[in-house]
Design a protein around this motif. Structure first.
Motif, short mmCIF file in Angstrom:
data_model
loop_
_atom_site.label_atom_id
_atom_site.label_comp_id
_atom_site.label_asym_id
_atom_site.label_seq_id
_atom_site.Cartn_x
_atom_site.Cartn_y
_atom_site.Cartn_z
N GLU A 141 51.47 -42.72 -40.01
CA GLU A 141 50.94 -41.40 -39.66
C GLU A 141 50.66 -41.30 -38.16
OE1 GLU A 141 48.14 -39.80 -43.14
OE2 GLU A 141 47.77 -41.89 -42.68
N VAL A 142 50.10 -42.38 -37.59
CA VAL A 142 49.79 -42.36 -36.15
C VAL A 142 51.09 -42.27 -35.34
CG1 VAL A 142 48.84 -43.72 -34.24
CG2 VAL A 142 47.58 -43.53 -36.39
N VAL A 143 52.10 -43.04 -35.76
CA VAL A 143 53.38 -43.01 -35.04
C VAL A 143 53.97 -41.60 -35.10
CG1 VAL A 143 55.77 -43.87 -35.11
CG2 VAL A 143 53.85 -45.48 -35.32
N GLU A 144 53.90 -40.97 -36.26
CA GLU A 144 54.44 -39.59 -36.37
C GLU A 144 53.70 -38.63 -35.44
OE1 GLU A 144 55.75 -40.06 -41.06
OE2 GLU A 144 54.11 -38.71 -40.56
N LEU A 145 52.39 -38.79 -35.36
CA LEU A 145 51.60 -37.90 -34.49
C LEU A 145 51.94 -38.13 -33.02
CD1 LEU A 145 48.18 -37.90 -36.39
CD2 LEU A 145 49.63 -35.91 -35.94
N ILE A 146 52.15 -39.40 -32.65
CA ILE A 146 52.53 -39.69 -31.25
C ILE A 146 53.90 -39.06 -30.95
CG2 ILE A 146 53.19 -41.54 -29.64
CD1 ILE A 146 51.09 -43.31 -31.12
#
Ligand code: NAD
Length: 408
Positions: A141-146
């Motif tokens: 999820e964090v990678v997608e947001l970045i």
């Protein structure tokens, strides 16, 4: 439009969430986000405020807090509220996004499991976004947001307010200066009262745990202080009091993380957390951190900040004057002050400067808790959530050239 106060473009603010942190729902207080917006309105270039909940009860709570804050501050803010009808509408924020004129920023203050979806939508609509911690419970999820942040080139940060606590700034300076040598181990103890899991977070308790909710603050602090990356993580926990009350969650979690400094030196950190402290505890947060290095130690009792108030009505209280407190002045004015307030007003100042061409989004990389800086905290959350369900197995984390590449 341009503010006559500041000569800057007026900034529209979208707040998503109507709970404790936004307005002090279920408490005598006002939370942190709303008081910070009032403080910022005194000298910032405030445009319109949009406040979004999922149901009308939450909106009504915010309205009553706004009415009281308007009186306390002596000037009015007049938010626009969503949903506008009394139906349950978890997508009301989408209608608000469509109506909000640019320049705009959003502050996302909803349960952890909704951060990815809701912040993803604000970023995808080119809105500068501040998300309360943790950014998300999983690395994907964090990678997608970045990735979304990089496509839309908006400023995106995580509201890790403890980075602004002077007690932690002093910790960072002490470690960075080398005064206490190479860190060998950190010990963190952090706990809150049992009403948090039993009452306050009852509606979303299954989507968090005490490490993810509290421990993560100090994970970020250790990362902020040392620049180290985690090598392996293990976690155990106890289900006793809460399960006896029908809540299937850990009373307490203990986590060990082994870290590697940029120099290659290793150190460990131990996090001891619980959220079943008695209601009679003298402070909402019982928190302390210490680090032992090869040449000395730094110890900070961040619960006992030197104030103790004893009264017939409230018993013994040890308030934290540094986080988010209301202060009165002899002329009758009030002011909310502390690192919680500074963290929100700092974001609004940064966005204002970006929108007025005085700062570029990339200028804030490495200076703020940006989405990119949230990889490390979330790598540890996900490892903890794995380890605790695998009987405390050590979870190895691998980084290649500083980038997370997976678990073993
Ligand atoms: N309470 C604190 O001191 C504190 C401090 C820092 C960060 N946080 C973080 O803030 C987040 C929320 O915490 P809280 O304490 O305010 O919890 P809370 O349960 O009091 O509030 C959550 C709010 O989210 C709203 N919400 C849920 N789904 C929504 C949707 N689809 N659209 C709009 N609103 C929706 C709910 O109506 C509720 O008002 C969590 O991630 C928490 O970790 C809390």
């Amino acid at each position: 439009m341009v503010s006559t106060k500041t000569n800057m473009k007026l900034l529209n603010i979208l707040v998503i969430g109507t709970g404790i942190y936004v307005c002090g729902r279920g408490t005598d207080g006002y939370g942190t986000i709303l008081p910070a917006i009032y403080e910022w309105a005194r000298c910032g270039s405030l445009g319109d405020i949009y406040i979004v909940g999922a149901h009308i009860e939450g909106i009504n709570t915010v309205k009553s807090k706004v009415a009281k804050l308007n009186k306390l501050f002596g000037f009015d803010i007049k938010p626009k509220y969503f949903p506008e009808s009394d139906s349950y509408d978890p997508e009301a924020y989408e209608a608000a996004i469509r109506k909000i004129p640019r320049p705009a920023c959003s502050i996302v203050v909803v349960p952890d499991n909704l951060h990815r979806k809701i912040a993803g939508d604000t970023v995808s609509n080119n809105i500068h976004t501040l998300v309360v911690k943790p950014l998300a419970p999983t690395v994907n999820e964090v990678v997608e947001l970045i990735e979304l942040q990089e496509v839309h080139v908006v400023y995106c940060a995580v509201e890790f307010h403890k980075r602004l606590d002077r007690s932690n700034l002093k910790l960072r300076d002490t470690v960075v200066s080398g005064r206490i040598g190479n860190p060998l181990y950190f010990v963190v103890e952090y706990s809150q009262r049992k009403s948090i899991p039993e009452k306050k977070f009852k509606s979303w308790i299954e989507n968090t745990n005490i490490f993810q909710y509290l421990g993560i603050h100090y994970v970020d602090i250790i990362y902020f202080v040392t620049g180290a990356i985690p090598k392996r993580v293990m976690a155990v926990g106890q289900k006793n009091y809460l399960s006896s009350r029908g809540i299937d969650n850990y009373d307490s979690m203990q986590v060990v993380v082994e870290w590697e400094m940029p120099s290659g030196a290793l150190f460990s950190s131990v996090f001891i957390t619980n959220w079943i402290d008695p209601e009679s505890s003298s402070a909402m947060s019982n928190q302390r951190i210490k680090v032992i290095g090869t040449k000395g130690r730094y110890e900070a009792d961040q619960k006992k900040r030197g104030i103790c108030v004893t009264s017939d009505k409230e018993g013994v209280e040890e308030p934290n004057p540094d986080f988010c407190s209301m202060y009165g002045f002899r002329n009758g004015d009030i002011s909310f002050q502390g690192y919680g307030i500074d963290s929100i007003t700092g974001f609004l100042n940064d966005v204002t400067m970006i929108e007025n061409g005085q700062l570029k989004v990339e200028d804030l990389d490495c200076k703020r808790p940006t989405f990119k800086e949230s990889i490390v905290p979330t790598v540890i959350i996900e490892a903890v959530n794995r380890s605790i369900t695998e009987d405390g197995r050590w979870i190895n984390t691998t980084f290649e050239e500083g980038r997370f590449s997976g678990y073993e």
